[in-house]
Motif scaffolding. Structure first.
Motif, PDB file in Angstrom:
ATOM      1  N   THR A 233      22.394   4.040  40.878  1.00  0.00           N
ATOM      2  CA  THR A 233      22.391   5.809  40.771  1.00  0.00           C
ATOM      3  C   THR A 233      23.191   6.295  41.672  1.00  0.00           C
ATOM      4  O   THR A 233      23.880   5.910  42.853  1.00  0.00           O
ATOM      5  CB  THR A 233      20.909   5.993  41.178  1.00  0.00           C
ATOM      6  OG1 THR A 233      20.019   5.512  40.271  1.00  0.00           O
ATOM      7  CG2 THR A 233      20.888   7.829  41.096  1.00  0.00           C
ATOM      8  N   LEU A 268      22.152   5.938  36.248  1.00  0.00           N
ATOM      9  CA  LEU A 268      21.606   7.188  36.223  1.00  0.00           C
ATOM     10  C   LEU A 268      22.693   7.787  37.111  1.00  0.00           C
ATOM     11  O   LEU A 268      22.863   7.713  38.531  1.00  0.00           O
ATOM     12  CB  LEU A 268      20.331   7.007  36.837  1.00  0.00           C
ATOM     13  CG  LEU A 268      19.693   8.217  36.969  1.00  0.00           C
ATOM     14  CD1 LEU A 268      19.496   9.247  35.765  1.00  0.00           C
ATOM     15  CD2 LEU A 268      18.229   8.165  37.733  1.00  0.00           C
ATOM     16  N   SER A 285      22.290   9.554  31.655  1.00  0.00           N
ATOM     17  CA  SER A 285      21.971   7.908  31.911  1.00  0.00           C
ATOM     18  C   SER A 285      22.682   7.084  30.648  1.00  0.00           C
ATOM     19  O   SER A 285      23.127   7.810  29.730  1.00  0.00           O
ATOM     20  CB  SER A 285      20.445   7.747  32.065  1.00  0.00           C
ATOM     21  OG  SER A 285      19.948   8.242  30.631  1.00  0.00           O
ATOM     22  N   ALA A 291      16.367   9.864  31.329  1.00  0.00           N
ATOM     23  CA  ALA A 291      16.596  10.757  32.155  1.00  0.00           C
ATOM     24  C   ALA A 291      15.926  12.240  31.886  1.00  0.00           C
ATOM     25  O   ALA A 291      15.133  12.611  32.678  1.00  0.00           O
ATOM     26  CB  ALA A 291      18.111  11.263  32.003  1.00  0.00           C
TER      27      ALA A 291
END
Length: 336
Positions: A233, A268, A285, A291
């Motif tokens: 992420t 993400l 994403s 998402a």
């Protein structure tokens, strides 16, 4: 619910029509709105586009833009037009809170309300719905509405085509997202044949940054990008003070989240920005990561699986920490 034949009959003679779209309109919102506007005026309708707020300057070149009314700058005129409208087209949104103060005016209006949209979970305020969550853009739906539903392909002129191409280009992230099907490319080809100059539109939308915008992007990437490898992420968070420092205007944050998502292992990405009224989140994403679920469940928002947005009344640092605290719940999906 109105059927297509009844709507077609209504549009058979000139009507007073308002076209509106969501707060802080993006390329698809304005492209679909102005595309429909340029179609309707050919039929003699008295059409007006009312935007709930301002929008990026890189969209101001589109045909018909000079006729757009911004509600917050022309409230009285907007209210009169909504009150007198016979039809109201609601494009690229499906809940009236997405148009802020205009929402209740539209709800109370006796006009026939037509929703054209591709987002999940539509609110039941419309009289006619042209809706498909599998469409890559509302502009795609406006095209098929004109061509298939209204049998008016001959009225897709250069102005209509340029606007609709802009909507499809921007909401498909330059034809990169999963919903960019073969049919979308066929529609794009039709729009080019109708007069949309694809390379010029690309330049106007993506290669017209101000110096401040470019320097702000550099600041975000150099100083504000945080990569959380454990969860694949990336986060970029920005304060209002930083926005002011770079004299940021509407549209300057557009697309920044995609730079975070472009990191090879990131599934993400979040762009979290402190605004004057709330903290806003933009999530992107890859693959099957939802998402929109995060935005809907935790941040009073929603959207598409790979592109969603939300907001929070918490301070910026608390929003960032809340977002991070959610990631363990999705670890299996993030590390696939």
């Amino acid at each position: 619910m109105l059927d297509l034949s009844a709507l077609t009959e209504l549009l058979a003679q000139p009507r007073r029509i308002v076209i509106t779209t969501h707060h802080k309109p993006d390329g698809d919102a304005m492209g679909s709105s102005l595309g429909l506007y340029n179609y309707l005026i050919q039929l003699g309708h008295h059409a007006k586009v009312i935007a709930p707020s301002d929008y990026p300057d890189f969209l101001s070149w589109m045909p018909g833009n000079e006729e757009v009314i911004i509600y917050t700058e022309n409230t009285q005129q907007s209210e009169i037009l909504i009150a007198e409208a016979e039809l109201i087209f609601c494009l690229d949104f499906n809940a009236l809170n997405r148009i802020n103060e205009m929402g209740e005016l539209v709800r109370q209006s006796p006009a026939v309300k037509v929703m054209i949209d591709h987002h999940l979970d539509p609110e039941d305020f419309d009289d006619f719905r042209y809706w498909d969550i599998n469409a890559c853009a509302t502009a795609q739906l406006v095209y098929t509405f004109i061509v298939d539903a209204l049998n008016s392909k001959h009225l897709i002129n250069k102005d209509v085509a340029s606007c609709l191409y802009t909507g499809i280009l921007t909401d498909s992230a330059s034809f990169r997202l999963p919903k960019t099907t073969a049919e979308v490319h066929r529609i794009a080809a039709d729009l080019i044949e109708a007069g949309a100059v694809n390379w010029r539109i690309q330049e106007l939308v993506y290669n017209s940054s101000s110096e401040n915008r470019l320097r702000f992007l550099g600041h975000c990437l150099a100083n504000k990008l945080e990569v959380i490898d454990e969860y694949n992420t990336a986060i970029i968070s920005v304060t209002k003070q930083e926005m002011d420092q770079y004299h940021s205007v509407t549209g300057d944050t557009e697309g920044i989240v995609n730079y975070a998502l472009s990191i090879s292992n990131v599934r993400l990405a979040a762009f979290i920005v402190e605004r004057s009224d709330a903290v806003k989140l933009s999530l992107r994403s890859k693959g099957e990561f939802p998402a929109n679920e995060i935005c809907k469940k935790y941040f009073s928002g929603g959207g598409h699986r790979n592109a969603a947005g939300g907001r929070s009344e918490l301070p910026l640092n608390e929003v960032v920490e809340l977002f991070k605290s959610i990631l363990p719940n999705y670890k299996k999906l993030l590390i696939q």
